[in-house]
Design a protein around this motif. Sequence first.
Motif, PDB file in Angstrom:
ATOM      1  N   ARG A  97      11.080  22.038  48.158  1.00 45.89           N
ATOM      2  CA  ARG A  97      11.583  21.067  49.142  1.00 45.89           C
ATOM      3  C   ARG A  97      10.642  19.891  49.354  1.00 45.89           C
ATOM      4  O   ARG A  97      11.052  18.866  49.913  1.00 45.89           O
ATOM      5  N   LEU A  98       9.386  20.036  48.952  1.00 54.03           N
ATOM      6  CA  LEU A  98       8.414  18.951  49.111  1.00 54.03           C
ATOM      7  C   LEU A  98       8.166  18.266  47.772  1.00 54.03           C
ATOM      8  O   LEU A  98       8.189  18.905  46.716  1.00 54.03           O
ATOM      9  N   VAL A 127       2.790  16.491  59.002  1.00 55.33           N
ATOM     10  CA  VAL A 127       1.508  17.149  58.712  1.00 55.33           C
ATOM     11  C   VAL A 127       0.645  17.197  59.977  1.00 55.33           C
ATOM     12  O   VAL A 127       0.043  18.222  60.308  1.00 55.33           O
ATOM     13  N   SER A 128       0.603  16.091  60.703  1.00 55.51           N
ATOM     14  CA  SER A 128      -0.183  16.019  61.930  1.00 55.51           C
ATOM     15  C   SER A 128       0.320  17.003  62.978  1.00 55.51           C
ATOM     16  O   SER A 128      -0.466  17.624  63.696  1.00 55.51           O
ATOM     17  N   ARG A 160       3.852  29.571  61.284  1.00 57.09           N
ATOM     18  CA  ARG A 160       4.507  29.578  59.974  1.00 57.09           C
ATOM     19  C   ARG A 160       3.695  28.716  59.013  1.00 57.09           C
ATOM     20  O   ARG A 160       2.975  27.800  59.427  1.00 57.09           O
ATOM     21  N   ASP A 161       3.794  28.996  57.730  1.00 56.43           N
ATOM     22  CA  ASP A 161       3.120  28.197  56.706  1.00 56.43           C
ATOM     23  C   ASP A 161       3.359  26.712  56.975  1.00 56.43           C
ATOM     24  O   ASP A 161       4.508  26.264  57.067  1.00 56.43           O
ATOM     25  N   GLY A 162       2.278  25.947  57.086  1.00 60.72           N
ATOM     26  CA  GLY A 162       2.390  24.525  57.416  1.00 60.72           C
ATOM     27  C   GLY A 162       3.221  23.743  56.429  1.00 60.72           C
ATOM     28  O   GLY A 162       3.903  22.772  56.797  1.00 60.72           O
ATOM     29  N   ARG A 163       3.197  24.149  55.178  1.00 58.86           N
ATOM     30  CA  ARG A 163       3.987  23.443  54.171  1.00 58.86           C
ATOM     31  C   ARG A 163       5.488  23.661  54.399  1.00 58.86           C
ATOM     32  O   ARG A 163       6.286  22.729  54.251  1.00 58.86           O
ATOM     33  N   VAL A 183      11.031  31.483  53.221  1.00 60.16           N
ATOM     34  CA  VAL A 183       9.592  31.666  53.076  1.00 60.16           C
ATOM     35  C   VAL A 183       9.142  31.105  51.726  1.00 60.16           C
ATOM     36  O   VAL A 183       9.646  31.496  50.673  1.00 60.16           O
ATOM     37  N   GLY A 184       8.205  30.178  51.761  1.00 58.09           N
ATOM     38  CA  GLY A 184       7.691  29.579  50.530  1.00 58.09           C
ATOM     39  C   GLY A 184       8.618  28.573  49.888  1.00 58.09           C
ATOM     40  O   GLY A 184       8.357  28.086  48.779  1.00 58.09           O
TER      41      GLY A 184
END
Length: 328
Positions: A232-233, A143-144, A120-123, A226-227
Motif C-alpha cells: 500500500r505504500l 509519519v509524524s 500498530r506497526d507505524g507503516r 497486518v503488514g
Amino acid sequence: MLHSHPRLAVPPETRFLMPAYYRRRSFGDLRDVSCRRSLAEWIATDRSTKFRELKIDKHEFVQQAVDGPGSLGSVIGTAFRMYAERFGKPRWGDKRPSYVKHTDLLLRLFPDAQFIHLIRDGRDCVASLKEMPWYTHDSFHAVSTWAEAIDAGDRLRRTLPQDSYFELRYEHLTDDPSTELKKLCAFLGEDFAPSMVSPREAASIAVPVHKVWHSNTHGEVTRSRVGSWAKRLDAWEIALCEHVLGERLEAHGYELTGAAPATKEHLALCQKTMNKRRASRMRKAMRDRFNRLREPSPVAAMLTTGQRALAGVPQQRHESPELVERAG
C-alpha cells in the motif's frame, strides 16, 4: 470488542470532549444552571459535535446535565453515561487516536480514567491514514502522527500508574483475541466475556454504516491488514518510514526491511512538518496553562462516588454501590 462486553459501552467517535474543554471559559461558571444548560445545548445541537451518533434524547440529556453537578467533566460525562444506559451498562469509554497526546487534559476531566493504547506497526498506520476519506494531510504528516503517538505512549508508560495505562498490540490482538482481551479485562477489573471475541453483532449497533472505513468491524477478527503496508505504500514512503520511525519500530518489536535510504529532500520535508507540529502543540499547551489560571468553574467530573471522593465532595447516603465504578 469493548462494547461487546456486557458491562462496557463505547460509542462511535464523538467530537465534543476536547472542544468543550478548550472552550470552557466561554460557557461561564458551570455551577450556574444557565451555564450548564448552555454547554449541554451546544453539545446536543451543534453539528460539529456528532452528538447524534450517541442516539440519546437531546432534551433529556440537557435536563440531566442541568440537574447534575456543576463541573465541565460532569456535563460531558452525563452524555456518555446516558449512552451506556441505553444498553443497560454501568461503565463507558470513549475513543479517539489523538487522546494519547491529551491524557493530562482527560485526567483533569476524569481523574479516575483508565487508558488503553492500541499500538500498530507505524507503516500500516501511515498506509491506513492515506486511505481515509477524511484525511487531508500528506505522508509526512502521517509519519509524524505515529511518531508523536508512540512518544506520548512511552511517556505515559513511565509516568502513569499500572492500573491507569495499558498497551495493547494490534498484531497480537488480531492473532489471539481471547488471550489479549483477557489481559485487557484484568487491567479493567472486569471478567472476560467471550462475546468480545466476536464483536460484529455489537458493530451493527455501535458503528454507523456511513463509516465505511470501519467496515471490517462488521466481520470476524482478521489479520488481513497486518503488514499490508508493503503493497500500500510507495517505495519512497517505506524508506521514509524506516528512516524516521526505525528506532521506534524496532523498540516495539517491528522488523525493518533494510529499504534504501530516504532522500535528503524527503527527510527535510518530514523534519519541517514535525517541527511545525511540535511548535503548534507547544503554543496550544501554553494557552491551556494560562487558561487554567482563569477557569470559571470546576473541571473534574463528579458523577460517581469515586469521582466525588477525588474532588473532596462528601458521599451521599442514597448512592448506589454501582456508582463506585470508574467512569471512563
